[in-house]
Design an enzyme around this catalytic site. Structure first.
Site, PDB file in Angstrom:
ATOM      1  N   GLY A 189      43.617  36.173  60.135  1.00 27.23           N
ATOM      2  CA  GLY A 189      43.962  35.882  58.743  1.00 27.23           C
ATOM      3  C   GLY A 189      45.338  35.231  58.673  1.00 27.23           C
ATOM      4  O   GLY A 189      45.886  34.787  59.688  1.00 27.23           O
TER       5      GLY A 189
ATOM      6  N   ASN B 183      39.841  38.282  54.478  1.00 30.88           N
ATOM      7  CA  ASN B 183      40.273  38.197  53.084  1.00 30.88           C
ATOM      8  C   ASN B 183      41.142  36.980  52.802  1.00 30.88           C
ATOM      9  O   ASN B 183      41.146  36.456  51.691  1.00 30.88           O
ATOM     10  CB  ASN B 183      41.031  39.471  52.691  1.00 30.88           C
ATOM     11  CG  ASN B 183      40.085  40.620  52.409  1.00 30.88           C
ATOM     12  OD1 ASN B 183      38.879  40.435  52.361  1.00 30.88           O
ATOM     13  ND2 ASN B 183      40.629  41.803  52.227  1.00 30.88           N
TER      14      ASN B 183
ATOM     15  N   GLU C 150      50.388  34.900  36.635  1.00 28.15           N
ATOM     16  CA  GLU C 150      49.466  36.009  36.889  1.00 28.15           C
ATOM     17  C   GLU C 150      50.022  37.294  36.320  1.00 28.15           C
ATOM     18  O   GLU C 150      51.214  37.375  35.988  1.00 28.15           O
ATOM     19  CB  GLU C 150      49.199  36.156  38.393  1.00 28.15           C
ATOM     20  CG  GLU C 150      48.234  35.109  38.913  1.00 28.15           C
ATOM     21  CD  GLU C 150      47.721  35.391  40.305  1.00 28.15           C
ATOM     22  OE1 GLU C 150      48.382  36.110  41.060  1.00 28.15           O
ATOM     23  OE2 GLU C 150      46.650  34.872  40.632  1.00 28.15           O
TER      24      GLU C 150
ATOM     25  N   HIS D 227      40.886  45.882  41.703  1.00 24.57           N
ATOM     26  CA  HIS D 227      40.990  44.651  40.905  1.00 24.57           C
ATOM     27  C   HIS D 227      40.141  44.830  39.657  1.00 24.57           C
ATOM     28  O   HIS D 227      38.993  45.281  39.739  1.00 24.57           O
ATOM     29  CB  HIS D 227      40.514  43.441  41.708  1.00 24.57           C
ATOM     30  CG  HIS D 227      40.933  42.138  41.099  1.00 24.57           C
ATOM     31  ND1 HIS D 227      40.366  41.657  39.952  1.00 24.57           N
ATOM     32  CD2 HIS D 227      41.876  41.250  41.457  1.00 24.57           C
ATOM     33  CE1 HIS D 227      40.947  40.511  39.637  1.00 24.57           C
ATOM     34  NE2 HIS D 227      41.876  40.237  40.541  1.00 24.57           N
TER      35      HIS D 227
ATOM     36  N   ARG E 127      47.654  45.721  37.162  1.00 23.99           N
ATOM     37  CA  ARG E 127      46.228  45.830  37.475  1.00 23.99           C
ATOM     38  C   ARG E 127      45.637  47.222  37.271  1.00 23.99           C
ATOM     39  O   ARG E 127      44.506  47.348  36.817  1.00 23.99           O
ATOM     40  CB  ARG E 127      46.002  45.431  38.937  1.00 23.99           C
ATOM     41  CG  ARG E 127      46.053  43.958  39.106  1.00 23.99           C
ATOM     42  CD  ARG E 127      45.794  43.572  40.518  1.00 23.99           C
ATOM     43  NE  ARG E 127      45.728  42.111  40.544  1.00 23.99           N
ATOM     44  CZ  ARG E 127      45.624  41.397  41.639  1.00 23.99           C
ATOM     45  NH1 ARG E 127      45.575  41.985  42.797  1.00 23.99           N
ATOM     46  NH2 ARG E 127      45.559  40.082  41.570  1.00 23.99           N
TER      47      ARG E 127
ATOM     48  N   HIS F 247      40.388  46.345  46.049  1.00 28.04           N
ATOM     49  CA  HIS F 247      40.870  44.988  46.302  1.00 28.04           C
ATOM     50  C   HIS F 247      41.929  44.939  47.397  1.00 28.04           C
ATOM     51  O   HIS F 247      41.964  44.010  48.193  1.00 28.04           O
ATOM     52  CB  HIS F 247      41.444  44.439  44.988  1.00 28.04           C
ATOM     53  CG  HIS F 247      41.793  42.994  45.026  1.00 28.04           C
ATOM     54  ND1 HIS F 247      40.921  42.023  45.460  1.00 28.04           N
ATOM     55  CD2 HIS F 247      42.930  42.344  44.671  1.00 28.04           C
ATOM     56  CE1 HIS F 247      41.503  40.833  45.366  1.00 28.04           C
ATOM     57  NE2 HIS F 247      42.731  41.007  44.916  1.00 28.04           N
TER      58      HIS F 247
ATOM     59  N   ARG G 114      50.563  46.534  44.343  1.00 27.35           N
ATOM     60  CA  ARG G 114      50.997  45.186  44.730  1.00 27.35           C
ATOM     61  C   ARG G 114      51.054  44.260  43.523  1.00 27.35           C
ATOM     62  O   ARG G 114      50.124  44.217  42.715  1.00 27.35           O
ATOM     63  CB  ARG G 114      49.998  44.632  45.746  1.00 27.35           C
ATOM     64  CG  ARG G 114      50.237  43.211  46.139  1.00 27.35           C
ATOM     65  CD  ARG G 114      49.050  42.698  46.910  1.00 27.35           C
ATOM     66  NE  ARG G 114      47.892  42.581  46.046  1.00 27.35           N
ATOM     67  CZ  ARG G 114      47.152  41.473  45.932  1.00 27.35           C
ATOM     68  NH1 ARG G 114      47.442  40.403  46.634  1.00 27.35           N
ATOM     69  NH2 ARG G 114      46.109  41.441  45.136  1.00 27.35           N
TER      70      ARG G 114
ATOM     71  N   SER H  20      50.655  39.232  48.519  1.00 30.86           N
ATOM     72  CA  SER H  20      50.218  39.657  49.858  1.00 30.86           C
ATOM     73  C   SER H  20      50.094  38.499  50.832  1.00 30.86           C
ATOM     74  O   SER H  20      50.428  38.652  52.014  1.00 30.86           O
ATOM     75  CB  SER H  20      48.930  40.465  49.796  1.00 30.86           C
ATOM     76  OG  SER H  20      48.024  39.877  48.935  1.00 30.86           O
TER      77      SER H  20
HETATM   78  C1  LIG Z   1      38.777  37.817  46.915  1.00 31.43           C
HETATM   79  C2  LIG Z   1      40.240  38.014  47.222  1.00 31.43           C
HETATM   80  C3  LIG Z   1      41.194  37.232  46.584  1.00 31.43           C
HETATM   81  C4  LIG Z   1      42.546  37.403  46.870  1.00 31.43           C
HETATM   82  N1  LIG Z   1      43.471  36.587  46.273  1.00 31.43           N
HETATM   83  C5  LIG Z   1      44.769  36.685  46.653  1.00 31.43           C
HETATM   84  C6  LIG Z   1      45.734  35.760  46.162  1.00 31.43           C
HETATM   85  O1  LIG Z   1      45.420  34.862  45.406  1.00 31.43           O
HETATM   86  N2  LIG Z   1      47.023  35.895  46.577  1.00 31.43           N
HETATM   87  C7  LIG Z   1      47.412  36.881  47.444  1.00 31.43           C
HETATM   88  O2  LIG Z   1      48.605  36.952  47.777  1.00 31.43           O
HETATM   89  N3  LIG Z   1      46.512  37.753  47.918  1.00 31.43           N
HETATM   90  C8  LIG Z   1      45.213  37.679  47.568  1.00 31.43           C
HETATM   91  N4  LIG Z   1      44.303  38.559  48.084  1.00 31.43           N
HETATM   92  C9  LIG Z   1      44.743  39.521  49.103  1.00 31.43           C
HETATM   93  C10 LIG Z   1      44.963  38.771  50.414  1.00 31.43           C
HETATM   94  O3  LIG Z   1      43.957  37.815  50.554  1.00 31.43           O
HETATM   95  C11 LIG Z   1      44.957  39.691  51.614  1.00 31.43           C
HETATM   96  O4  LIG Z   1      45.765  40.810  51.402  1.00 31.43           O
HETATM   97  C12 LIG Z   1      45.485  38.940  52.831  1.00 31.43           C
HETATM   98  O5  LIG Z   1      44.762  37.749  52.996  1.00 31.43           O
HETATM   99  C13 LIG Z   1      45.391  39.779  54.074  1.00 31.43           C
HETATM  100  O6  LIG Z   1      45.687  38.952  55.162  1.00 31.43           O
HETATM  101  P1  LIG Z   1      45.598  39.531  56.622  1.00 31.43           P
HETATM  102  O7  LIG Z   1      45.992  38.428  57.537  1.00 31.43           O
HETATM  103  O8  LIG Z   1      46.362  40.789  56.709  1.00 31.43           O
HETATM  104  O9  LIG Z   1      44.067  39.962  56.802  1.00 31.43           O
HETATM  105  P2  LIG Z   1      42.681  39.156  56.696  1.00 31.43           P
HETATM  106  O10 LIG Z   1      42.852  37.810  56.153  1.00 31.43           O
HETATM  107  O11 LIG Z   1      41.700  40.048  56.054  1.00 31.43           O
HETATM  108  O12 LIG Z   1      42.306  38.990  58.223  1.00 31.43           O
HETATM  109  C14 LIG Z   1      41.959  40.087  59.025  1.00 31.43           C
HETATM  110  C15 LIG Z   1      41.407  39.561  60.321  1.00 31.43           C
HETATM  111  O13 LIG Z   1      41.224  40.613  61.262  1.00 31.43           O
HETATM  112  C16 LIG Z   1      39.951  40.485  61.878  1.00 31.43           C
HETATM  113  N5  LIG Z   1      39.569  41.810  62.358  1.00 31.43           N
HETATM  114  C17 LIG Z   1      39.435  42.959  61.646  1.00 31.43           C
HETATM  115  N6  LIG Z   1      39.123  43.975  62.472  1.00 31.43           N
HETATM  116  C18 LIG Z   1      39.062  43.465  63.724  1.00 31.43           C
HETATM  117  C19 LIG Z   1      38.774  44.019  65.019  1.00 31.43           C
HETATM  118  N7  LIG Z   1      38.454  45.300  65.186  1.00 31.43           N
HETATM  119  N8  LIG Z   1      38.815  43.194  66.096  1.00 31.43           N
HETATM  120  C20 LIG Z   1      39.106  41.880  65.962  1.00 31.43           C
HETATM  121  N9  LIG Z   1      39.380  41.306  64.763  1.00 31.43           N
HETATM  122  C21 LIG Z   1      39.359  42.087  63.667  1.00 31.43           C
HETATM  123  C22 LIG Z   1      39.083  39.912  60.771  1.00 31.43           C
HETATM  124  O14 LIG Z   1      37.895  39.357  61.283  1.00 31.43           O
HETATM  125  C23 LIG Z   1      40.049  38.895  60.171  1.00 31.43           C
HETATM  126  O15 LIG Z   1      40.084  37.730  60.966  1.00 31.43           O
HETATM  127  C24 LIG Z   1      42.946  38.400  47.803  1.00 31.43           C
HETATM  128  C25 LIG Z   1      41.984  39.199  48.423  1.00 31.43           C
HETATM  129  C26 LIG Z   1      40.636  39.010  48.145  1.00 31.43           C
HETATM  130  C27 LIG Z   1      39.634  39.873  48.838  1.00 31.43           C
END
Ligand SMILES: Cc1cc2nc3c(=O)[nH]c(=O)nc-3n(C[C@H](O)[C@H](O)[C@H](O)COP(=O)(O)OP(=O)(O)OC[C@H]3O[C@@H](n4cnc5c(N)ncnc54)[C@H](O)[C@@H]3O)c2cc1C
Length: 527
Positions: free
Chosen positions: A12, A40, A112, A228, A274, A331, A366, A371
């Site tokens: 991510g 996400n 927002e 959410h 929220r 969310h 949050r 995020s």
């Molecule tokens: C629909 C939606 C809309 C959103 N809109 C916003 C927004 O507009 N602005 C904002 O700031 N935030 C937003 N958020 C929140 C934000 O998207 C997330 O908090 C953020 O993207 C998290 O990023 P991350 O890199 O921590 O995790 P993620 O992007 O969730 O990535 C996690 C990664 O870990 C991998 N993974 C998980 N477990 C394992 C494992 N055991 N082994 C190997 N790989 C694994 C997954 O496959 C994925 O690649 C939104 C969330 C959602 C669901």
């Protein structure tokens, strides 16, 4: 067995930011459980918050973040992130990531909930996450190796259990592989999937948080889940997120008869924090009253919100009526693996970034669009830290993999786990409902699972196990916090209890192989 300088688990925004900022001479492996874009981050709609407008100020962004977080936030951490936010956006923009601009080349900024200024930078309308993730993937340097469809299922510690030295993973052919590294980074995202109503990707099953807990790392703030307010709701199921930006542009929450439900509830009405909006909608739905998002006043809805429009069209919603049926759902988790602003956990060599981590930035709730920002901020900080802290490559001679107990107990059935979490550890909590849930969860031999060998489990069983661990931790913490604050609402303790709870975090950490050694940390959060 393979050896690297850095293993990043997940792909991510936090993982990709880190990978892009590490120096090119490091041997880096990204292990991700599905394809690179599944998660996400790719789904994020609204955008990234940063005080980039001429009349805005990082201090105002700081104040809004603290207010939304019900002052449970680590104030120093919030100050640092909000100050760095404009630089992070500009850096990404200048390196070629396209954000939406006006005809003069100025950033277009959205509004927002709970922001006092227009400061949401977006891309492709409501496709911000997709655009940033695709840009960061296209920018990955050649020293980064990626293995997709590879799921990390356990962490390897040294003999003294003081340092993380690697991971075990399931490969696409279902065989197991060991990977060793100096630096192991959990960038595995959140755990929204433990609830039956969620906006989250299927990958969000809390794996990294559960892995860290089994390994003995400190977790914090697990009771704080953000629900959410507006997930599209059809035939008893949630079908995706209707971004808060839609309310930012003027949509309002109404009953079928057109009564505005946020009037008289909060001064910010439909843009109230929220948890307040979620609770209000939930109260109506408990009485069997469907709530709608009235979008009739938004001009050019289809071009401003292509993702939402696509989603509605796909689900057969007639947007001409201007009414979209909604319910709240899980969310975001504010808690997670406790880290500092470099992503360092309580275990040497183990780091957590993004939603899997708890830096204290989000407090009890949050602020919208903070995020993606936190993932970029801490991901970048960790890269800088690793770049400056090289250590010798481990050799396999150092490796001692402890023998774990074989255990073949029962795990909760997933639909049941999700439904009971929604009903009993959801938006509105009480001691009675939480105790019922804690007792239900306890029948599955929790403690035995925490020490069990996992090598023989299938991917499906592993997912159930992680979700079971997370559900237990969220429920235990929610029982323990006898007040309401931010995303944690207790009907039996409906007010903030500042005399007993302000700035106190509930910490979970396994000590001497025992579960449930949790304690209050009274000094964790800076004021
Ligand atoms: C629909 C939606 C809309 C959103 N809109 C916003 C927004 O507009 N602005 C904002 O700031 N935030 C937003 N958020 C929140 C934000 O998207 C997330 O908090 C953020 O993207 C998290 O990023 P991350 O890199 O921590 O995790 P993620 O992007 O969730 O990535 C996690 C990664 O870990 C991998 N993974 C998980 N477990 C394992 C494992 N055991 N082994 C190997 N790989 C694994 C997954 O496959 C994925 O690649 C939104 C969330 C959602 C669901």
């Amino acid at each position: 067995m393979k050896q690297y300088d850095v293993i990043i688990i997940g792909s991510g925004i936090a993982a990709l930011q880190l990978a892009n900022k590490l120096t090119k001479d490091l041997n880096v492996m990204i292990l991700t459980k599905e394809n690179l874009t599944k998660g996400n981050s790719y789904l994020a709609q609204g955008g990234v918050a940063a005080a980039v407008a001429p009349g805005d100020d990082a201090y105002l962004h700081y104040l809004d973040t603290m207010e939304a977080g019900a002052h449970h936030n680590d104030a120093k951490a919030v100050l640092e992130m909000t100050k760095k936010a404009p630089g992070l956006i500009n850096g990404l923009w200048q390196s070629g990531c396209r954000f939406d601009e006006d005809e003069h080349g100025n950033l277009l900024l959205g509004m927002e909930g709970a922001h006092s200024e227009k400061r949401i930078v977006h891309s492709g309308g409501d496709e911000t996450g997709r655009h940033i993730v695709e840009f960061l993937i296209s920018d990955l340097p050649s020293n980064i190796i990626v293995e997709q469809s590879t799921s990390v299922y356990d962490l390897i510690l040294n003999q003294e259990k003081t340092r993380c030295i690697g991971v075990k993973a399931k490969l696409p052919d279902r065989t197991n592989e060991l990977y060793l590294a100096q630096h192991v980074v959990l960038a595995t995202g959140g755990c929204g999937q433990i609830y039956s109503f969620t906006s989250n990707a299927e990958t969000a099953s809390g794996d990294g948080i559960a892995l860290a807990y089994r390994a003995g790392a400190e977790l914090a703030d697990m009771e704080f889940i953000q629900f959410h307010p507006t997930l599209l709701y059809l035939d008893g199921k949630t079908r995706g997120l209707i971004s808060e930006a839609v309310r930012g542009e003027g949509a309002v929450l109404v009953t079928e008869e057109g009564k505005r439900i946020m009037e008289g509830i909060h001064p910010l009405k439909d843009l109230a924090p929220r948890h307040i909006v979620s609770q209000t909608i939930y109260d109506y739905s408990r009485r069997g009253i469907q709530i709608y998002l009235d979008i009739a006043s938004i001009k050019d809805f289809r071009s401003r919100f292509p993702t939402v429009s696509k989603l509605c069209r796909k689900q057969g919603i007639e947007m001409e009526t201007g009414l979209i049926p909604v319910v709240p759902g899980s969310h975001f988790i504010m808690g997670g693996v406790k880290t500092d602003l470099q992503g360092r956990t309580s275990i040497q060599g183990l780091y957590a970034i993004g939603e899997a981590a708890c830096t204290g930035i989000h407090g009890a709730n949050r602020l919208a669009s903070n995020s993606l920002l936190e993932g970029m901020f801490v991901g970048g900080n960790l890269a800088e830290w690793i770049n400056n802290h090289r250590s010798e490559i481990l050799t396999s001679d150092n490796l001692h993999i402890p023998v774990q107990n074989f255990f073949d107990g029962e795990l909760p059935e997933l639909d049941m786990l999700k439904q009971t979490m929604m009903d009993r550890t959801g938006i509105v909590r009480t001691r009675e409902k939480l105790t019922l849930q804690a007792e239900w969860l306890a029948q599955f031999q929790y403690e035995q699972w925490l020490d069990a060998a996992l090598d023989h489990l299938s991917q499906e069983q592993l997912t159930r196990l992680y979700m079971y661990i997370i559900a237990t931790l969220v429920t235990q913490s929610a029982l323990e916090r006898t007040e309401s604050r931010g995303g944690h609402y207790r009907e039996d303790f409906p007010y903030e209890d500042n005399a007993n709870w302000v700035k106190k975090q509930i910490i979970h950490q396994r000590k001497n192989g025992k579960d449930g050694k949790h304690e209050l940390n009274q000094t964790a959060l800076a004021t």
